[in-house]
Design a protein around this motif. Structure first.
Motif, PDB file in Angstrom:
ATOM      1  N   GLN A  24       0.832  -1.211   0.000  1.00  0.00           N
ATOM      2  CA  GLN A  24       0.000   0.000   0.000  1.00  0.00           C
ATOM      3  C   GLN A  24       0.866   1.260   0.000  1.00  0.00           C
ATOM      4  N   LEU A  25       1.987   1.217   0.718  1.00  0.00           N
ATOM      5  CA  LEU A  25       2.921   2.348   0.718  1.00  0.00           C
ATOM      6  C   LEU A  25       3.535   2.568  -0.655  1.00  0.00           C
ATOM      7  N   ASN A  26       3.609   1.484  -1.439  1.00  0.00           N
ATOM      8  CA  ASN A  26       4.120   1.573  -2.801  1.00  0.00           C
ATOM      9  C   ASN A  26       2.989   1.738  -3.820  1.00  0.00           C
ATOM     10  N   ASN A  27       1.838   2.211  -3.309  1.00  0.00           N
ATOM     11  CA  ASN A  27       0.666   2.505  -4.144  1.00  0.00           C
ATOM     12  C   ASN A  27       0.109   1.288  -4.878  1.00  0.00           C
ATOM     13  N   ASN A  28       0.334   0.106  -4.319  1.00  0.00           N
ATOM     14  CA  ASN A  28      -0.269  -1.109  -4.867  1.00  0.00           C
ATOM     15  C   ASN A  28      -1.378  -1.542  -3.915  1.00  0.00           C
ATOM     16  N   PHE A  29      -2.604  -1.140  -4.247  1.00  0.00           N
ATOM     17  CA  PHE A  29      -3.751  -1.472  -3.407  1.00  0.00           C
ATOM     18  C   PHE A  29      -4.509  -2.679  -3.946  1.00  0.00           C
ATOM     19  N   LYS A  30      -4.273  -3.001  -5.212  1.00  0.00           N
ATOM     20  CA  LYS A  30      -5.031  -4.056  -5.883  1.00  0.00           C
ATOM     21  C   LYS A  30      -4.701  -5.446  -5.336  1.00  0.00           C
ATOM     22  N   ILE A  31      -3.402  -5.776  -5.264  1.00  0.00           N
ATOM     23  CA  ILE A  31      -2.995  -7.115  -4.835  1.00  0.00           C
ATOM     24  C   ILE A  31      -3.455  -7.427  -3.407  1.00  0.00           C
ATOM     25  N   PRO A  32      -3.240  -6.515  -2.417  1.00  0.00           N
ATOM     26  CA  PRO A  32      -3.746  -6.798  -1.068  1.00  0.00           C
ATOM     27  C   PRO A  32      -5.257  -7.022  -1.026  1.00  0.00           C
ATOM     28  N   ALA A  33      -5.986  -6.296  -1.881  1.00  0.00           N
ATOM     29  CA  ALA A  33      -7.448  -6.439  -1.905  1.00  0.00           C
ATOM     30  C   ALA A  33      -7.891  -7.775  -2.489  1.00  0.00           C
TER      31      ALA A  33
END
Length: 511
Positions: free
Chosen positions: A150-159
């Motif tokens: 999320q800190l690296n602006n990747n919200f898709k994979i965690p979701a």
């Protein structure tokens, strides 16, 4: 539409898909085991590693976001990645130690979580726990990796991590019915491991080079540990409340523990779609805005996020209260899940759903404090809420039975919220509370009007279509559609603030 709104919409869509799959998982569990002994055993066993380490893992992940942002801002990318690797190693060691202790003291541990279990029920629960305890390692790693992405602006994979998890659990439930109940808990362990494995390719793409070096003298790790302890107490309120409710629920006989679980899953479904989706995007931005000393942006984000949460959550609370019984019946009432299970679960859900607003807004307030590197205030307010919950649990359950447990949790949630808001205002000054209260009043009025029309619509449609399952689905869907239309018209007429952002999200989805 802004980049933040677009990202939030994406997370909501992915979360909805994942959570719908989660509801299917609960439906399969209800169909296969109902609210019987094995359901109670499984629910209790799954709660133990979750509560033991989710609170700690989430606290580390929460503290990680502002600390990592600060390290990267002040010391550069290389130092921040070394700090992250060191943290992963330390958390893995802590988790392993917890597993060993859990294996040694399994029976007293189970008694803490379900002191009403005895005989065969207790013995099976102990065996289940000894298997699922290894999940503590995966839960800890998953929390850190999610925050890092999320800190690296990747919200898709965690979701998306809920998708492999739910699929594996569903398969395990089906196989366990035809073979052995222990397949259920082993499959759940593999499902939790899949969440970590699913995110590793995305972590590699960030260029993170993991080192197995452990440095307990690292000043940034020490600073994070100082932050984590208060966050653990303050941020673990919901987990502790769940533990207390579950343990006391185990004294009311078979079925009550699993009924609380089903109600909690429905509650969590709403929370994850709207609240977690919004906060997962907003929180890193709040931390970054403070790291760059943009206080005005920080305060504005608090006000806007509170209003958006209110606009979404209030109608869901009212709608769920009005339609609790048909919702539970449509989702779960089949197989070993009978009418009395529906009534019990619906009663718990009605009370729990009222508290979702308090928990949601308090989560946001806590995130605001964490962004300010203040972890003591949420700890204090959380501790006060826990004390109220424990006291009210014993008082209300004595006179009102299992439903008193749910009422105690909801009341303590609102007490915690009020205290948290007062403390935040003292900390940062005004952040638009008057505007937030106006939005709350307008949304509540609109939702109450919606609730009346929804209730009437459902009853009229029931008369037309009857109570057969598919007809019940049509009646429920029709009533929800009427409710959405009435609420939308009402908030448009009342000119609720932040409505333009919500409309932007809806328009984007329609396009």
């Amino acid at each position: 539409m802004s980049k933040v709104a677009k990202t939030t919409v994406l997370i909501m869509v992915l979360t909805i898909f994942s959570k719908v799959l989660g509801l299917v998982r609960e439906q399969v569990l209800a169909l296969s085991y109902g609210t019987g002994m094995y359901a109670d055993v499984y629910v209790t066993a799954m709660k133990i590693p979750t509560i033991l380490f989710t609170a700690l893992g989430a606290s580390i992940a929460t503290s990680l976001i502002p600390v990592y942002s600060k390290v990267r801002e002040e010391k550069g990318l290389d130092k921040s990645q070394k700090f992250l690797s060191n943290l992963i190693n330390i958390v893995s060691i802590i988790a392993l130690v917890m597993v060993v202790f859990g294996m040694i003291f399994t029976e007293p541990l189970v008694k803490v979580f379900a002191f009403g279990f005895e005989g065969e029920k207790l013995a099976i629960t102990i065996n289940f726990v000894r298997i699922i305890l290894w999940a503590v390692i995966f839960i800890g790693l998953n929390n850190i990796i999610t925050s890092y992405l999320q800190l690296n602006n990747n919200f898709k994979i965690p979701a998306l991590t809920g998708i492999p998890y739910n699929i594996i659990v569903i398969i395990s439930i089906i196989i366990s019915i035809k073979t052995n109940v222990y397949v259920l808990i082993i499959g759940s362990l593999l499902a939790l491991a899949s969440q970590v494995l699913f995110q590793i390719p995305a972590v590699k793409k960030t260029g993170l080079k993991h080192s197995f070096k452990v440095d307990l003298k690292d000043e940034d790790v020490r600073y994070l540990i100082i932050l984590v302890i208060p966050v653990l107490i303050g941020g673990g309120v919901e987990q502790i409340n769940t533990l207390i409710d579950g343990s006391l629920a185990s004294t009311f006989g078979d079925g009550v523990v699993s009924a609380f679980n089903y109600a909690n899953k429905l509650y969590g479904f709403v929370s994850a779609i709207f609240v977690v989706s919004i906060l997962s995007v907003v929180y890193p931005m709040m931390a970054k805005s403070l790291a760059s000393e943009d206080e005005a942006s920080f305060k504005l984000s608090i006000k806007k996020t509170m209003n958006i949460i209110i606009i979404f959550i209030i109608p869901i609370c009212v709608g769920t209260m009005v339609l609790a019984q048909p919702i539970v019946r449509v989702l779960f009432e089949r197989g070993k899940f009978n009418y009395s299970d529906t009534i019990m679960t619906a009663n718990i859900l009605i009370v729990y759903i009222i508290g979702i607003l308090a928990f949601s807004l308090r989560n946001l307030v806590s995130k605001a404090f964490y962004s300010l590197h203040d972890t003591k205030t949420p700890m204090i307010t959380g501790s006060i809420a826990i004390v109220f919950n424990i006291v009210l649990n014993f008082i209300l359950s004595k006179y009102m039975g299992y439903i008193g447990l749910a009422i105690a949790t909801t009341i303590s949630a609102f007490i915690g919220l009020i205290i948290s808001l007062i403390c935040l205002r003292k900390k940062i000054g005004g952040f638009g509370m008057k505007n937030i209260l106006i939005t709350l009043i307008k949304s509540t009025v609109a939702a109450c009007v919606m609730g009346v029309f929804t209730y009437i619509s459902y009853n009229k449609l029931q008369v037309i279509f009857g109570a057969v399952l598919m007809h019940d689905v049509i009646s429920l869907g029709g009533a929800i559609f009427v409710g959405v239309c009435i609420y939308s018209i009402a908030i448009l007429l009342l000119k609720v603030d932040e409505l333009d952002i919500v409309l932007g999200i809806v328009k984007k989805r329609l396009k």
